[in-house]
Design an enzyme around this catalytic site. Structure first.
Site, mmCIF file in Angstrom:
data_model
loop_
_atom_site.group_PDB
_atom_site.id
_atom_site.type_symbol
_atom_site.label_atom_id
_atom_site.label_comp_id
_atom_site.label_asym_id
_atom_site.label_seq_id
_atom_site.Cartn_x
_atom_site.Cartn_y
_atom_site.Cartn_z
ATOM 1 N N LYS A 205 0.870 -1.174 0.000
ATOM 2 C CA LYS A 205 0.000 0.000 0.000
ATOM 3 C C LYS A 205 0.908 1.225 0.000
ATOM 4 C CE LYS A 205 -4.507 0.930 0.504
ATOM 5 N NZ LYS A 205 -5.664 0.211 -0.003
ATOM 6 N N GLY B 180 -23.737 3.521 3.919
ATOM 7 C CA GLY B 180 -22.926 4.033 2.804
ATOM 8 C C GLY B 180 -23.507 3.605 1.471
ATOM 9 N N GLY C 117 -22.187 4.503 -1.704
ATOM 10 C CA GLY C 117 -21.239 4.906 -2.745
ATOM 11 C C GLY C 117 -21.097 3.843 -3.817
ATOM 12 N N LYS C 118 -19.879 3.746 -4.358
ATOM 13 C CA LYS C 118 -19.629 2.823 -5.473
ATOM 14 C C LYS C 118 -19.923 1.379 -5.073
ATOM 15 C CE LYS C 118 -15.378 4.451 -5.938
ATOM 16 N NZ LYS C 118 -15.403 5.647 -5.077
ATOM 17 N N VAL C 119 -19.668 1.053 -3.822
ATOM 18 C CA VAL C 119 -19.927 -0.315 -3.351
ATOM 19 C C VAL C 119 -21.343 -0.422 -2.770
ATOM 20 C CG1 VAL C 119 -19.188 -2.144 -1.783
ATOM 21 C CG2 VAL C 119 -17.470 -0.707 -2.892
ATOM 22 N N GLY C 120 -21.643 0.371 -1.733
ATOM 23 C CA GLY C 120 -22.920 0.254 -1.016
ATOM 24 C C GLY C 120 -24.126 0.451 -1.925
HETATM 25 P P1 NAI Z 1 -17.341 5.807 -1.956
HETATM 26 O O1 NAI Z 1 -16.570 7.003 -1.552
HETATM 27 O O2 NAI Z 1 -17.839 5.688 -3.368
HETATM 28 O O3 NAI Z 1 -18.634 5.647 -1.015
HETATM 29 C C1 NAI Z 1 -18.612 5.806 0.364
HETATM 30 C C2 NAI Z 1 -19.990 6.317 0.779
HETATM 31 O O4 NAI Z 1 -20.053 6.351 2.205
HETATM 32 C C3 NAI Z 1 -20.298 7.710 0.265
HETATM 33 O O5 NAI Z 1 -21.589 7.740 -0.333
HETATM 34 C C4 NAI Z 1 -20.242 8.557 1.534
HETATM 35 O O6 NAI Z 1 -21.110 9.688 1.472
HETATM 36 C C5 NAI Z 1 -20.704 7.559 2.567
HETATM 37 N N1 NAI Z 1 -20.347 7.897 3.938
HETATM 38 C C6 NAI Z 1 -19.257 8.550 4.404
HETATM 39 N N2 NAI Z 1 -19.330 8.688 5.731
HETATM 40 C C7 NAI Z 1 -20.492 8.113 6.135
HETATM 41 C C8 NAI Z 1 -21.130 7.940 7.376
HETATM 42 N N3 NAI Z 1 -20.607 8.411 8.505
HETATM 43 N N4 NAI Z 1 -22.326 7.310 7.408
HETATM 44 C C9 NAI Z 1 -22.890 6.837 6.281
HETATM 45 N N5 NAI Z 1 -22.330 6.993 5.055
HETATM 46 C C10 NAI Z 1 -21.153 7.618 4.986
HETATM 47 O O7 NAI Z 1 -16.444 4.566 -1.556
HETATM 48 P P2 NAI Z 1 -16.598 3.066 -2.050
HETATM 49 O O8 NAI Z 1 -15.686 2.803 -3.163
HETATM 50 O O9 NAI Z 1 -18.050 2.719 -2.158
HETATM 51 O O10 NAI Z 1 -15.972 2.284 -0.789
HETATM 52 C C11 NAI Z 1 -16.751 2.039 0.371
HETATM 53 C C12 NAI Z 1 -15.907 1.235 1.349
HETATM 54 O O11 NAI Z 1 -15.502 0.017 0.736
HETATM 55 C C13 NAI Z 1 -14.621 1.933 1.788
HETATM 56 O O12 NAI Z 1 -14.350 1.581 3.123
HETATM 57 C C14 NAI Z 1 -13.564 1.328 0.879
HETATM 58 O O13 NAI Z 1 -12.284 1.375 1.474
HETATM 59 C C15 NAI Z 1 -14.078 -0.096 0.773
HETATM 60 N N6 NAI Z 1 -13.616 -0.806 -0.409
HETATM 61 C C16 NAI Z 1 -13.889 -0.326 -1.655
HETATM 62 C C17 NAI Z 1 -13.438 -1.017 -2.771
HETATM 63 C C18 NAI Z 1 -13.738 -0.544 -4.156
HETATM 64 O O14 NAI Z 1 -13.394 -1.267 -5.088
HETATM 65 N N7 NAI Z 1 -14.381 0.597 -4.356
HETATM 66 C C19 NAI Z 1 -12.662 -2.261 -2.651
HETATM 67 C C20 NAI Z 1 -12.502 -2.730 -1.286
HETATM 68 C C21 NAI Z 1 -12.953 -2.000 -0.227
#
Ligand code: NAI
Length: 361
Positions: A77, A177, A179-182
């Protein structure tokens, strides 16, 4: 003193180039199974020690993630210390790319918090050891797609282990959450007939999700404690702690967020509260599985990546079975599986260099 701080890491590289304002740390935890792969986090850390602790914690998790996913990759990392909104420049990424190149493929980078495909393209001007560019440019695209699919596959497996059926049509699931995953986990759950409770600090994302009749929106402070069967954390790390676990009503936790346990001991606390925990680095491996395709001779293949992500269900079954038979937490079971695999070197260097030298040509 310095080696003590490194703990079990193979190599930690500090990079500095004052002409472009670059201060970065690259941590290689292990190359036992192959070249170390892990994203570059761009963050305005308060101090260098915080950056060092973060990068080492994250790189170790990458080793376990790759090993559990059965990939011939090690764990690494990197962090760039700075504000991603103001401190980025092509020159900075070029200097950073040069530093990565000096490691001759022992570390391969990708996107992480604060870095995007365009940044990877800038890094790629100086080194072939960067992944995560768009599909149109020969990359593997948005890793969130398969991460979300892997989390969904994991949710079904955990439900099956817990209740004897992977049918989620009667399940109520809380998703933290969007985002891209949730956001995509919610879509898969709705397709499977589940009812979903959601929360996000981004009100627009919540409003869009809540348009579906089977989605209920609740507050960000309530989501962890919602009256649901399954909790899926997909936002922040450290959400499972001594403060939160006693109040969690869900009986299964499976989500994509990295480093969900605040402390190692919290795995035991979850078990004591009769909550089945799918270790995060097992459940969220879809992203690294997707990126790995970019590094293989022949390049990324969507179908192959999808098939490999489906196998997260088998890995979780192995984790749950081992935890049950050995009387250990699921986290400890996953660590044992990863460490056993890392203990057996598979001689990946030859394979690796064959693939990449083609890419350089
Ligand atoms: P993202 O930035 O697209 O989405 C994160 C979401 O969480 C955003 O909609 C944000 O507004 C929301 N958020 C932030 N603080 C919050 C809170 N206190 N309460 C509720 N929602 C909140 O990120 P992504 O890519 O969806 O990643 C989500 C998680 O998954 C992260 O922890 C990331 O490290 C992990 N992850 C992501 C991968 C990927 O391929 N994108 C791969 C492996 C892990």
């Amino acid at each position: 003193m310095v080696f003590e701080l490194w703990e079990d890491h193979e190599q930690v590289v500090h990079v500095r180039d004052d002409t472009v304002g670059l201060r970065a740390i690259i941590a290689i935890h292990s190359t036992a199974l192959g070249p170390s792969l892990g994203g570059t986090r761009f963050r305005p850390y308060d101090n260098e020690r915080d950056a060092l602790v973060d990068v080492m914690r994250l790189s170790r998790a990458m080793s376990y993630k790759a090993a559990c996913a059965g990939l011939p990759l090690g764990g690494g990392k990197a962090v760039i210390i700075g504000d991603p909104a103001t401190d980025k420049s092509d020159e900075l990424f070029a200097a950073y790319g040069k530093a990565i190149d000096s490691l001759s493929g022992r570390y391969v980078t990708a996107c992480d918090v604060g870095t995007y495909p365009a940044d990877m393209a800038a890094i790629k001007t100086r080194t072939p050891w960067a992944t995560g560019s768009p599909v149109e440019q020969g990359g593997s695209g948005d890793s969130g797609i398969l991460t979300a699919w892997g989390v969904f596959v994991g949710l079904r497996k955990a439900a099956e282990f817990r209740w004897g059926s992977n049918d989620l049509s009667d399940a109520r699931v809380a998703v933290q959450g969007l985002g891209k995953v949730g956001g995509r986990v919610v879509e898969h759950l709705l397709e499977a007939g589940a009812s979903v409770v959601v929360a996000d600090v981004d009100a627009a994302r919540v409003a869009a999700a809540a348009e579906h009749p089977d989605v209920e929106a609740i507050g960000v402070d309530e989501i962890l404690f919602a009256d649901v069967d399954i909790l899926s954390p997909n936002a922040l790390g450290a959400v499972l702690s001594a403060d939160t676990i006693p109040a969690i009503k869900a009986k299964v936790v499976c989500g994509g967020a990295n480093n969900q346990l605040a402390m190692d001991e919290d795995a035991k606390l979850l078990a004591d509260h009769d909550i089945l925990y799918a270790p995060d680095y097992v459940a969220n491996a879809g992203g690294i599985i997707n990126i790995f395709g970019e590094l293989e001779p022949g390049g990324w293949n969507e179908e192959v990546a999808h098939r490999r992500t489906d196998a997260i269900a088998d890995t979780l079954q192995e984790v749950f079975d081992l935890a049950t038979s050995e009387g250990v937490t699921t986290e400890e079971a996953a660590e044992r599986i990863a460490e056993e695999r890392m203990a057996v070197r598979s001689g990946p260097d030859r394979w690796w260099h064959a693939g990449r030298e083609d890419a350089r040509a």
